[in-house]
Design an enzyme around this catalytic site. Sequence first.
Site, mmCIF file in Angstrom:
data_model
loop_
_atom_site.group_PDB
_atom_site.id
_atom_site.type_symbol
_atom_site.label_atom_id
_atom_site.label_comp_id
_atom_site.label_asym_id
_atom_site.label_seq_id
_atom_site.Cartn_x
_atom_site.Cartn_y
_atom_site.Cartn_z
ATOM 1 N N HIS A 261 -7.987 3.330 -0.831
ATOM 2 C CA HIS A 261 -8.272 3.758 -2.199
ATOM 3 C C HIS A 261 -8.353 2.555 -3.121
ATOM 4 C CE1 HIS A 261 -3.852 3.733 -1.844
ATOM 5 N NE2 HIS A 261 -3.785 3.546 -3.156
ATOM 6 N N HIS B 223 -8.003 1.577 -7.200
ATOM 7 C CA HIS B 223 -7.626 1.930 -8.562
ATOM 8 C C HIS B 223 -8.639 1.271 -9.489
ATOM 9 C CE1 HIS B 223 -3.437 3.313 -7.690
ATOM 10 N NE2 HIS B 223 -3.622 2.549 -6.628
ATOM 11 N N VAL C 138 -0.200 4.664 -0.259
ATOM 12 C CA VAL C 138 -0.774 5.817 0.432
ATOM 13 C C VAL C 138 -1.665 5.287 1.542
ATOM 14 C CG1 VAL C 138 -2.259 7.853 0.209
ATOM 15 C CG2 VAL C 138 -0.703 7.236 -1.656
ATOM 16 N N GLN D 123 0.856 -1.189 0.000
ATOM 17 C CA GLN D 123 0.000 0.000 0.000
ATOM 18 C C GLN D 123 0.887 1.233 0.000
ATOM 19 O OE1 GLN D 123 -2.755 0.248 3.288
ATOM 20 N NE2 GLN D 123 -3.761 2.061 2.469
#
Length: 144
Positions: A104, A106, A100, A98
């Site tokens: 999230h 993509h 960040v 990971q």
Amino acid sequence: MSDRGGGVDCVFCRLIDEGSAHWVARAAEACAFTPLNPLAPGHTLVVPTRHFTDVFECPPDALTASMSLVQRVAAAMRTALDASGVNILSACGPGSEQSVPHLHFHVVPRWVDDGISTWPTGRSRRSLTGDPGARLAAALDRRP
């Protein structure tokens, strides 16, 4: 400082607070924007607007809102970009690469013979004793 709980150190919270991303969609619970270095034309990141490091700490309502937006973005890729498919990728936790520490997803549009691969090519070197599927089933039976 972000009121989302991520603080000024979270790049995604900063983008949301400043409104400085290239937005694809913005809503109260989730938003979508294009990354600086896309894997393909139209590659989009979908994030919950509140700060959650990963899927492990994200509450069901925020996860539902995020996945609903993932689905809408994927459908738009099929119509607006003529994509024949999509890859939906997320990494959660230290062993996952990971990049960040804000949950999230993509959403990467794909076309036949587009020249990229987003599927892992190797296998884990990790081995476990016993049947991993049975261990998972037992853990799910112990839900809180």
